[in-house]
Scaffold this active site. Sequence first.
Site, PDB file in Angstrom:
ATOM      1  N   LYS A  32       4.578  46.662  20.243  1.00  0.00           N
ATOM      2  CA  LYS A  32       4.855  47.223  18.920  1.00  0.00           C
ATOM      3  C   LYS A  32       4.286  48.637  18.857  1.00  0.00           C
ATOM      4  O   LYS A  32       3.517  49.054  19.734  1.00  0.00           O
ATOM      5  CB  LYS A  32       4.238  46.354  17.824  1.00  0.00           C
ATOM      6  N   ARG A  61       3.337  31.143  10.810  1.00  0.00           N
ATOM      7  CA  ARG A  61       3.510  30.839  12.232  1.00  0.00           C
ATOM      8  C   ARG A  61       3.301  29.344  12.506  1.00  0.00           C
ATOM      9  O   ARG A  61       4.041  28.735  13.281  1.00  0.00           O
ATOM     10  CB  ARG A  61       2.537  31.674  13.070  1.00  0.00           C
ATOM     11  N   PHE A  99       9.340  36.933   8.511  1.00  0.00           N
ATOM     12  CA  PHE A  99       7.962  37.100   8.053  1.00  0.00           C
ATOM     13  C   PHE A  99       7.919  37.926   6.766  1.00  0.00           C
ATOM     14  O   PHE A  99       8.552  38.984   6.683  1.00  0.00           O
ATOM     15  CB  PHE A  99       7.124  37.788   9.131  1.00  0.00           C
ATOM     16  N   HIS A 104       8.886  -5.572  -1.311  1.00  0.00           N
ATOM     17  CA  HIS A 104       8.017  -6.594  -1.908  1.00  0.00           C
ATOM     18  C   HIS A 104       7.176  -6.060  -3.055  1.00  0.00           C
ATOM     19  O   HIS A 104       6.294  -6.755  -3.554  1.00  0.00           O
ATOM     20  CB  HIS A 104       7.114  -7.213  -0.833  1.00  0.00           C
ATOM     21  N   LEU A 114      10.794  41.818  15.654  1.00  0.00           N
ATOM     22  CA  LEU A 114      11.398  43.150  15.697  1.00  0.00           C
ATOM     23  C   LEU A 114      11.981  43.442  17.079  1.00  0.00           C
ATOM     24  O   LEU A 114      11.301  43.296  18.098  1.00  0.00           O
ATOM     25  CB  LEU A 114      10.349  44.211  15.347  1.00  0.00           C
ATOM     26  N   GLY A 149       8.480  37.020  20.267  1.00  0.00           N
ATOM     27  CA  GLY A 149       8.640  38.305  20.934  1.00  0.00           C
ATOM     28  C   GLY A 149       8.872  39.438  19.954  1.00  0.00           C
ATOM     29  O   GLY A 149       9.265  39.226  18.809  1.00  0.00           O
ATOM     30  N   SER A 150       8.595  40.627  20.407  1.00  0.00           N
ATOM     31  CA  SER A 150       8.891  41.842  19.642  1.00  0.00           C
ATOM     32  C   SER A 150       9.001  42.987  20.639  1.00  0.00           C
ATOM     33  O   SER A 150       8.418  42.940  21.717  1.00  0.00           O
ATOM     34  CB  SER A 150       7.785  42.127  18.615  1.00  0.00           C
ATOM     35  N   GLY A 152       0.366  39.664  17.413  1.00  0.00           N
ATOM     36  CA  GLY A 152       0.985  38.514  16.757  1.00  0.00           C
ATOM     37  C   GLY A 152       1.479  37.488  17.755  1.00  0.00           C
ATOM     38  O   GLY A 152       1.390  36.280  17.520  1.00  0.00           O
ATOM     39  N   ASP A 176       0.828  -1.213   0.000  1.00  0.00           N
ATOM     40  CA  ASP A 176       0.000   0.000   0.000  1.00  0.00           C
ATOM     41  C   ASP A 176       0.862   1.263   0.000  1.00  0.00           C
ATOM     42  O   ASP A 176       2.088   1.208   0.148  1.00  0.00           O
ATOM     43  CB  ASP A 176      -0.945  -0.011   1.207  1.00  0.00           C
TER      44      ASP A 176
END
Length: 482
Positions: A390, A373, A355, A150, A324, A287-288, A407, A112
């Site tokens: 941010k 992500r 990104f 096989h 960032l 993280g940013s 994010g 299979d």
Amino acid sequence: MFEHEQKIMIDRIVKELEENNFAIFAGAGLSAPAGYVNWKELLRPLSIELNLDIDKETDLVSLAQYYVNENHGRNRLTERLIDEVGVAREPTPNHKILAKLPISTYWTTNYDDLIEKALDNEGKIADKKFTKNHLSQTKKGRSAVVYKMHGDASLPDQAIITKDQYESYPLHFAPFVTALSGDLVSKTFLFLGFSFNDPNLDYILSRIRIHFEQNQRQHYCIFRKVNRADYSNDEDFSYNLLKQQFVIKDLARFSIKVVLIDAWNDLTRILEEITKRFRCKNVFLSGSAHEFGSWGQTATELFLSKLGEVLIQEGFKITSGLGLGIGNAFISGAIKEIYNRKYTKIDDYLTMKVFPQFVADPTERKNIWTAWRKDLLSQTGIALFFMGNKIIKDPESGKQTIVLADGMDEEFHIAHELGLKLIPIGASGYKAKELFNQIISDFDHYYPNSSPKFREAFEKLNEEVDEPVKLLSKIHDVIKLI
């Protein structure tokens, strides 16, 4: 909980996965839950035509040969393969788990395509080999090689099934014998759903045993314990229990360690544990930061660089989307340590995926970032969350405002869905502190059955420190207890 021998096997397999030395040998039992028949059921209608009782037969290879002898050909045998194995079915949960792992070598006696289909579903390219000519060809960009010794359901008339074919296999399929012999020497195999009365495998294992004597590589096989509930009387149960013990001792001659399980769903539990343990050697940093709070940018970046160094020193692979203000310092520390240790392949220790920024449509960009992500997090087992802020600009007034990073929130939820261990560093503030409080408020949900020692170490991640570098030992303590 796992039994002692199961734990030892899991430890060994995780280590071999980390070193890219692990392979799977799949037998009919692995495909049975998908609805495919075993050899006995495949041949049952043919045994009736021969007026033989399939339940009394143990040499099924000879039975297939008897049918070919009596009918002067294998046409009906080929039809059975088309009817039973040529039907498309979906991979089992165990196939899906295996396909997610970085396994580059599969061997199987099955006809299979469940292994190939499971790999394809994971976006991996399977290089399928079931003829001698296939062995000299390499599929571009392949993720794994699937050796079907096989044959394949796509060529049922050439499938290895009769005694004639088994007897001539070492001659007509010598390259497969050589390839498998090499893999058995250089890789650690896990045999799943396999019957060890296959003449081909017996021949190959015997050759390796003779050549290497006591220096054979250790392999593993999982058997289900003989269960009294499967037999109508004590005599049959005792007989098969004794036979299983003999088989286990015989396999030890070939350095194949048999690990017993009570039920087949225990196999899934073991594979899931292997996956979890392997993924926990890969750490993702989410993280940013546009602002760095009371610590300041210099001290924060120094901490992040040191964190990257320490994780590499501890043998972890790290993954980052280069958030960032966060990702660059983290990655720089890791790269410095990789070069200091003279590791030759950075990819073995570090995954970086920036990104994509230049996607004009906001909806399309959001969808792409979500998929990005998920891809980043899918091969990791631990997610660290640090800071998370941010800057946004009002389109009318032009005023800039610091807000929490949404994010990071999405990465937290994706990581939770994928079963990662979530470690928000609350002391870093911002979104990370919010996520820390979310976990603490429902700790048993995120960390069921955790020890008081683990919770105590986890709570220390929220304690304020005057210098972020003081967080290193606290993060180390939490990861060590996972």
